[in-house]
Design a protein around this motif. Sequence first.
Motif, PDB file in Angstrom:
ATOM      1  N   ASN A 268       0.834  -1.194   0.000  1.00 49.88           N
ATOM      2  CA  ASN A 268       0.000   0.000   0.000  1.00 49.88           C
ATOM      3  C   ASN A 268       0.871   1.247   0.000  1.00 49.88           C
ATOM      4  N   VAL A 281      -4.240   0.744  -2.001  1.00 39.37           N
ATOM      5  CA  VAL A 281      -3.882  -0.638  -1.694  1.00 39.37           C
ATOM      6  C   VAL A 281      -3.840  -1.442  -3.000  1.00 39.37           C
ATOM      7  N   SER A 301      -2.723  -4.661   3.354  1.00 40.67           N
ATOM      8  CA  SER A 301      -3.359  -3.652   4.204  1.00 40.67           C
ATOM      9  C   SER A 301      -2.578  -3.343   5.469  1.00 40.67           C
TER      10      SER A 301
END
Length: 408
Positions: A268, A281, A301
Amino acid sequence: MRWVIFIAVYILVDIYSFQAIRALTKSSWVPWLYFLISAAVLAGLFYELSFMGTGKMMQPPKLYFFGIFLAVFIPKLILIIFMFGEDIGRFFVGLFMKVAGSRDTAFMGSRRKFVSTIALGIAAIPFASLIYGMVQGKYNYKVLRYVLEFDDLPDAFDGYTLTQLSDIHCGSFDNKHKVEYAVNLANEQKSDVILFTGDLVNNIADEIEKWKPTFSKLKARDGVFSVLGNHDYGDYMKWNSQTEKKENLDRLKDIQREMGWDLLLNENRYIKRKDQKIALVGVENWGDHGFIKAGDLDKASEGIAQSDFKILMSHDPSHWQEKVKNDPRNFHLTLSGHTHGMQFGVEIPGVVKWSPIQYRYKNWAGVYEEFGRYINVNRGFGYLGYPGRVGIWPEITVIQLKKRQHTV
């Protein structure tokens, strides 16, 4: 053995569909021309698939032989439907006449010219459409614009724009001028960021080499970001070793970085405005229906807060349907591609939106919303298999993010 069965079916379809033409003309040269064309198409397809390599490496010569085959074969299937329907009618009429004791007419009456005329007229529609799709449709780029509103979009990103590209499939291209036009068209949108959602090549990294100068021109204020699609892994090629396959994928990753793209491999990034930010992301390919599942949403994440506004790049829209839309971390917007809209369908805004691909993918083209979360499925920049597009045009998506205004 498969070729024997295929050729046998092809010949039977040819003979049966020819009945529509024979009902309209008795000319001696028409059958010769008809079957000569059919034989040439079959021979060309057989040669390309058998003697020019058995791998699934789809390059322009193979694509065009396959496209011509479709343009010739599909209309014949339509003719068969009409001929078979007429034969059923002729059979029952003949049966009735026999039961009634008539001896003046043959059991199966002659074909009617008007049925053959209608059949040929309808069959001409897909023939002309498929030819047009190969000549013009595949480069008929469209800019599609959407405005999406969110309650929790950071104020600094109100009006933020992104351009999404997907499914470039550069190994299929045969017109540098048209591709450069589309890249310039994407830049002309002057979006804040450009996001590419996978399938840069058909099979091998070498396909992108000659297109590097073209796609290196993609520029945006906050950069160009990308993820991998199922075709980027080289899974549809016969490699001499796993090492060779890995080296191909590594080279493809390096090329994207050389073009100035930030390739997200289950990673990300934050995009910042003033003292606010949104999370971008990117997961590797995760696909249902037997496609590679290399995507790791948890890994991608890491470090992102529950309250962060999130844009997810995931090539295959089945990922959103199976995993993402119900995820408690709330991925506000997912960007996907993969389906190409099957490169064939009918779209009239507000009236009809149909493609055969909808029977396999619930989310196959455009914006969908569930639980206040959105996915956009890009129809694709390039093409694969059939070297054209009919009704489902190559797409450059522009999405503007807006803060939802509440009235009292």
